[in-house]
Design an enzyme around this catalytic site. Sequence first.
Site, PDB file in Angstrom:
ATOM      1  NE  ARG A  89      -9.611  51.503  55.263  1.00 41.09           N
ATOM      2  CZ  ARG A  89     -10.776  51.160  54.749  1.00 41.09           C
ATOM      3  NH1 ARG A  89     -11.078  49.888  54.530  1.00 41.09           N
ATOM      4  NH2 ARG A  89     -11.673  52.078  54.406  1.00 41.09           N
ATOM      5  CG  ASP A  90     -11.363  50.757  50.929  1.00 42.58           C
ATOM      6  OD1 ASP A  90     -11.386  49.520  50.827  1.00 42.58           O
ATOM      7  OD2 ASP A  90     -12.383  51.463  50.801  1.00 42.58           O
ATOM      8  CG  HIS A 130     -15.990  54.932  50.921  1.00 41.52           C
ATOM      9  ND1 HIS A 130     -14.809  55.064  51.623  1.00 41.52           N
ATOM     10  CD2 HIS A 130     -15.955  53.675  50.427  1.00 41.52           C
ATOM     11  CE1 HIS A 130     -14.106  53.949  51.541  1.00 41.52           C
ATOM     12  NE2 HIS A 130     -14.778  53.086  50.818  1.00 41.52           N
ATOM     13  CG  HIS A 167     -15.700  50.466  46.699  1.00 42.17           C
ATOM     14  ND1 HIS A 167     -14.477  49.853  46.761  1.00 42.17           N
ATOM     15  CD2 HIS A 167     -15.921  50.975  47.933  1.00 42.17           C
ATOM     16  CE1 HIS A 167     -13.976  49.966  47.981  1.00 42.17           C
ATOM     17  NE2 HIS A 167     -14.837  50.649  48.717  1.00 42.17           N
ATOM     18  CB  CYS A 187     -14.661  45.224  51.189  1.00 45.25           C
ATOM     19  SG  CYS A 187     -14.891  44.523  52.821  1.00 45.25           S
TER      20      CYS A 187
HETATM   21  P1  HMG Z   1     -12.129  37.579  65.673  1.00 43.91           P
HETATM   22  O1  HMG Z   1     -11.393  36.446  65.048  1.00 43.91           O
HETATM   23  O2  HMG Z   1     -13.550  37.368  66.081  1.00 43.91           O
HETATM   24  O3  HMG Z   1     -11.318  38.222  66.889  1.00 43.91           O
HETATM   25  O4  HMG Z   1     -12.064  38.796  64.646  1.00 43.91           O
HETATM   26  P2  HMG Z   1     -10.778  37.625  68.219  1.00 43.91           P
HETATM   27  O5  HMG Z   1     -10.980  38.698  69.259  1.00 43.91           O
HETATM   28  O6  HMG Z   1     -11.337  36.242  68.457  1.00 43.91           O
HETATM   29  O7  HMG Z   1      -9.205  37.498  67.918  1.00 43.91           O
HETATM   30  C1  HMG Z   1      -8.674  36.593  66.964  1.00 43.91           C
HETATM   31  C2  HMG Z   1      -7.177  36.874  66.831  1.00 43.91           C
HETATM   32  O8  HMG Z   1      -6.946  38.157  66.279  1.00 43.91           O
HETATM   33  C3  HMG Z   1      -6.481  36.903  68.211  1.00 43.91           C
HETATM   34  O9  HMG Z   1      -5.133  36.486  67.999  1.00 43.91           O
HETATM   35  C4  HMG Z   1      -6.484  38.374  68.553  1.00 43.91           C
HETATM   36  O10 HMG Z   1      -5.441  38.732  69.439  1.00 43.91           O
HETATM   37  C5  HMG Z   1      -6.251  39.015  67.180  1.00 43.91           C
HETATM   38  P3  HMG Z   1      -4.658  35.038  68.551  1.00 43.91           P
HETATM   39  O11 HMG Z   1      -4.953  35.044  70.012  1.00 43.91           O
HETATM   40  O12 HMG Z   1      -5.476  34.028  67.796  1.00 43.91           O
HETATM   41  O13 HMG Z   1      -3.207  35.027  68.211  1.00 43.91           O
HETATM   42  N1  HMG Z   1      -6.834  40.340  67.108  1.00 43.91           N
HETATM   43  C6  HMG Z   1      -6.151  41.428  66.691  1.00 43.91           C
HETATM   44  N2  HMG Z   1      -4.870  41.592  66.282  1.00 43.91           N
HETATM   45  C7  HMG Z   1      -4.503  42.844  65.916  1.00 43.91           C
HETATM   46  N3  HMG Z   1      -5.343  43.891  65.922  1.00 43.91           N
HETATM   47  C8  HMG Z   1      -6.624  43.762  66.311  1.00 43.91           C
HETATM   48  C9  HMG Z   1      -7.062  42.488  66.716  1.00 43.91           C
HETATM   49  N4  HMG Z   1      -8.251  42.012  67.163  1.00 43.91           N
HETATM   50  C10 HMG Z   1      -8.102  40.715  67.403  1.00 43.91           C
HETATM   51  N5  HMG Z   1      -7.433  44.816  66.303  1.00 43.91           N
HETATM   52  C11 HMG Z   1     -12.021  41.169  64.196  1.00 43.91           C
HETATM   53  C12 HMG Z   1     -12.716  40.031  64.909  1.00 43.91           C
HETATM   54  C13 HMG Z   1     -12.911  42.390  64.271  1.00 43.91           C
HETATM   55  C14 HMG Z   1     -10.679  41.441  64.885  1.00 43.91           C
HETATM   56  C15 HMG Z   1     -11.780  40.761  62.723  1.00 43.91           C
HETATM   57  O14 HMG Z   1     -12.993  40.333  62.168  1.00 43.91           O
HETATM   58  C16 HMG Z   1     -11.232  41.875  61.880  1.00 43.91           C
HETATM   59  O15 HMG Z   1     -10.082  42.282  62.049  1.00 43.91           O
HETATM   60  N6  HMG Z   1     -12.049  42.392  60.961  1.00 43.91           N
HETATM   61  C17 HMG Z   1     -11.660  43.518  60.100  1.00 43.91           C
HETATM   62  C18 HMG Z   1     -11.956  43.174  58.674  1.00 43.91           C
HETATM   63  C19 HMG Z   1     -11.576  44.342  57.778  1.00 43.91           C
HETATM   64  O16 HMG Z   1     -10.565  45.000  57.979  1.00 43.91           O
HETATM   65  N7  HMG Z   1     -12.415  44.588  56.763  1.00 43.91           N
HETATM   66  C20 HMG Z   1     -12.183  45.660  55.833  1.00 43.91           C
HETATM   67  C21 HMG Z   1     -12.448  47.006  56.437  1.00 43.91           C
HETATM   68  S1  HMG Z   1     -14.138  47.559  56.253  1.00 43.91           S
HETATM   69  C22 HMG Z   1     -14.218  48.147  54.636  1.00 43.91           C
HETATM   70  O17 HMG Z   1     -13.311  47.953  53.881  1.00 43.91           O
HETATM   71  C23 HMG Z   1     -15.387  48.976  54.189  1.00 43.91           C
HETATM   72  C24 HMG Z   1     -15.082  50.464  54.106  1.00 43.91           C
HETATM   73  O18 HMG Z   1     -14.025  50.719  53.207  1.00 43.91           O
HETATM   74  C25 HMG Z   1     -16.306  51.240  53.621  1.00 43.91           C
HETATM   75  C26 HMG Z   1     -16.931  50.660  52.369  1.00 43.91           C
HETATM   76  O19 HMG Z   1     -16.270  50.515  51.353  1.00 43.91           O
HETATM   77  O20 HMG Z   1     -18.111  50.379  52.444  1.00 43.91           O
HETATM   78  C27 HMG Z   1     -14.694  51.018  55.474  1.00 43.91           C
HETATM   79 MG    MG Z   2     -14.265  50.893  50.952  1.00 44.35          MG
END
Ligand code: HMG
Ligand code: MG
Length: 321
Positions: free
Chosen positions: A29-30, A221, A223, A254
């Site tokens: 994932r990450d 966690h 990095h 990220c």
């Molecule tokens: P948005 O654009 O505000 O969402 O994104 P929306 O509700 O307006 O939807 C936009 C489009 O996405 C729509 O499709 C939805 O259906 C679709 P359209 O109608 O345009 O065809 N959609 C989805 N599709 C599949 N699965 C879903 C989903 N939700 C909406 N769940 C949203 C808001 C939260 C969805 C977006 O910002 C997002 O996906 N963000 C995630 C970003 C991410 O993954 N970041 C990395 C993870 S965090 C990290 O890495 C840190 C960590 O490792 C810890 C650390 O290191 O500190 C955990």
């Molecule tokens: Mg991370």
Amino acid sequence: MFLSRPFIRNLPNSRSYSDFVKVVEVGPRDGLQNEKKIIPTPVKVDFINRLSETGLQVIEATSFVSPKWVPQMYDSAEVFKQIKKVKGVNYPVLIPNAKGLEKAIEVGAKEIAIFSSPSESFSKKNTNCTLSENMERMKEIICLAKKSDLTIRGYISCIIGCPYEGSMKPAVVAALASALLDLGCYEVSLGDTIGVGTPKKVKSLLSEMREVDDLSKFALHFHDTYGQAIGNTYTGLDEGIRIFDSSVSGLGGCPYAAGATGNVATEDLLYFLHEQGLQTGVDLNKMVQVGHFISNQLEKKNQSKVGNALLTKETLKKVCV
Ligand code: HMG
Ligand code: MG
């Protein structure tokens, strides 16, 4: 340096009597989420299946996020359906909203991870919403997840520093951790997303966390952007933490934290922990092979120092089949 039994016994929380450390592998994932080259589904499945053979107890398999935001995760449902679920291994998946949860439930996920941060700007970049909107989303996810008997892990990103707002206050991180535990997370992983933590800062944060709950509830966690991850791990162990996230071959980063490099490499973490006299149940040699397998698939240099040091002809033969 070997951790002596008195050192282990004197660690300040109840789990410190154990010399077992749980390693949470977040590579699929990450690790993959930041990779531009789209990996075919069978390769992701093979990657996770190989990880499942190493002795890990937890492998974060994928995320059900919007593929418009993180294109690499476009096939999360297929990946989750196709992986072999090995008995005794948990396969949590990262969830940003109710839509993601529905998809995860459809394919039979048993554990989810939700995520937040102490930074308003990071929240907007990472999830397109404010911190309070994200809190509402997390409450909704948790409420639905509990109805389906899922277990829930929490993440807090940017525990030390944020790429947009600079230093973060330990008291704010602690308050957020307290809220996640109150909502029903069984464990909270503290993420140094951009790798700016140092032992002194980690120690100061953990003394704040100790006011929130027993440190056995927290994972670290790291990095490794600034090469501090193993030093920080030592501090975490010394303070009583017994759960660490890592990513094989140091994959990761990220997409919403420019310049952030990979997680601490699982091979480096295992080597360090085993040399300290701690147990993980994970086979380092098998992990080295998985690290070279995924690096070959991504056509990129393996970032694990230990993985490179232990590279042998035998390893190469095994990753090529
Ligand atoms: P948005 O654009 O505000 O969402 O994104 P929306 O509700 O307006 O939807 C936009 C489009 O996405 C729509 O499709 C939805 O259906 C679709 P359209 O109608 O345009 O065809 N959609 C989805 N599709 C599949 N699965 C879903 C989903 N939700 C909406 N769940 C949203 C808001 C939260 C969805 C977006 O910002 C997002 O996906 N963000 C995630 C970003 C991410 O993954 N970041 C990395 C993870 S965090 C990290 O890495 C840190 C960590 O490792 C810890 C650390 O290191 O500190 C955990
Ligand atoms: Mg991370």
